[in-house]
Structure formats: structure tokens, C-alpha cells
Design a protein around this motif. Structure first.
Motif: not given
Length: 130
Positions: A79-80, A82-86
């Protein structure tokens, strides 16, 4: 060949993810990119932000990427990432690792779109073994 949805296996164990990748390679007929993002950078048990981020980038052939994770902290790390590297078409699926990955790869191997691959993986939560 048209771009297919890629699959990333996020696991605490490289051995587990590598074995599953081998199974999926046969089921998908080699048409689907399946990459493990498992263990730590030094080969231990755990999860690695860098391994997950690299696998997501490498698995993205233009049709999207489905991530499946084994346990709690692998979900949090994915999840982190995907949040950091959308990016468009990157989905962490709430599904059992093995059954979800099998369903995802079979669907992706037919050329199914990302939403269909995600739905197939999610439906694996309901698979009964007997």
C-alpha cells in the motif's frame, strides 16, 4: 502480442513467491508477466519496499498490474509503494495469495482487462476446495 495485465506476488518468503511464480508460469502459458517481490534485499524473511516498487514497475507492460500479498506487513508495504508511486492501473487485490494469483493469471492470459483480472482474483476468496 497485446499487452497483458502483469502480476506481482508480495510475500515475506522468496521461496514461497518463487514457487508460486513457477506454477503460474505454466498456468499462464508464459503470456503473463509474474514477478515475485518477496523477502528482504539480503535474502531474509520480510518485505522490501524497494523490491515491491521495482517489481511493480517491471511488471507494468501497459495493461496494468495486480498485486497480491500474503500477510499483514506485506499488505502495508505494498500500500505504501502504491501511495508513494501512484500510477494508472496498479491495484492491490484483497484475495488469498495462491488462489487469487491463479485466478488473476488465468484471466490475464486470456487478454482480460484489468478490472476483469481484479474481479477474478477477488472471486478467489469464495473458492471452496471441497
Amino acid at each position: 502480442m497485446d499487452a497483458r495485465v502483469g502480476v506481482v506476488l508480495v510475500s515475506h518468503s522468496a521461496g514461497l513467491a518463487d514457487g508460486l511464480r513457477d506454477l503460474l508460469a505454466q498456468l499462464g502459458g508464459g503470456a503473463v508477466t509474474v514477478l515475485p517481490a518477496a523477502g528482504t534485499a539480503d535474502g531474509g524473511l520480510g518485505t522490501s519496499y524497494e523490491l515491491i516498487a521495482g517489481a511493480v514497475r517491471a511488471a507494468d507492460g501497459g495493461a496494468g498490474v495486480v498485486l497480491l500479498a500474503d500477510l499483514g506487513s506485506s499488505v502495508l508495504t505494498a500500500r505504501t509503494v502504491l501511495e508513494d508511486e501512484p500510477g494508472e492501473g496498479r491495484v492491490l487485490v484483497d484475495a488469498p495469495l495462491v488462489e487469487g494469483a491463479v485466478a488473476a493469471v488465468v484471466a490475464a492470459s486470456t487478454g482480460a482487462a484489468l478490472a476483469e483480472v481484479v474481479a477474478a482474483a477477488e472471486a478467489a476468496r469464495e473458492f471452496r476446495k471441497f
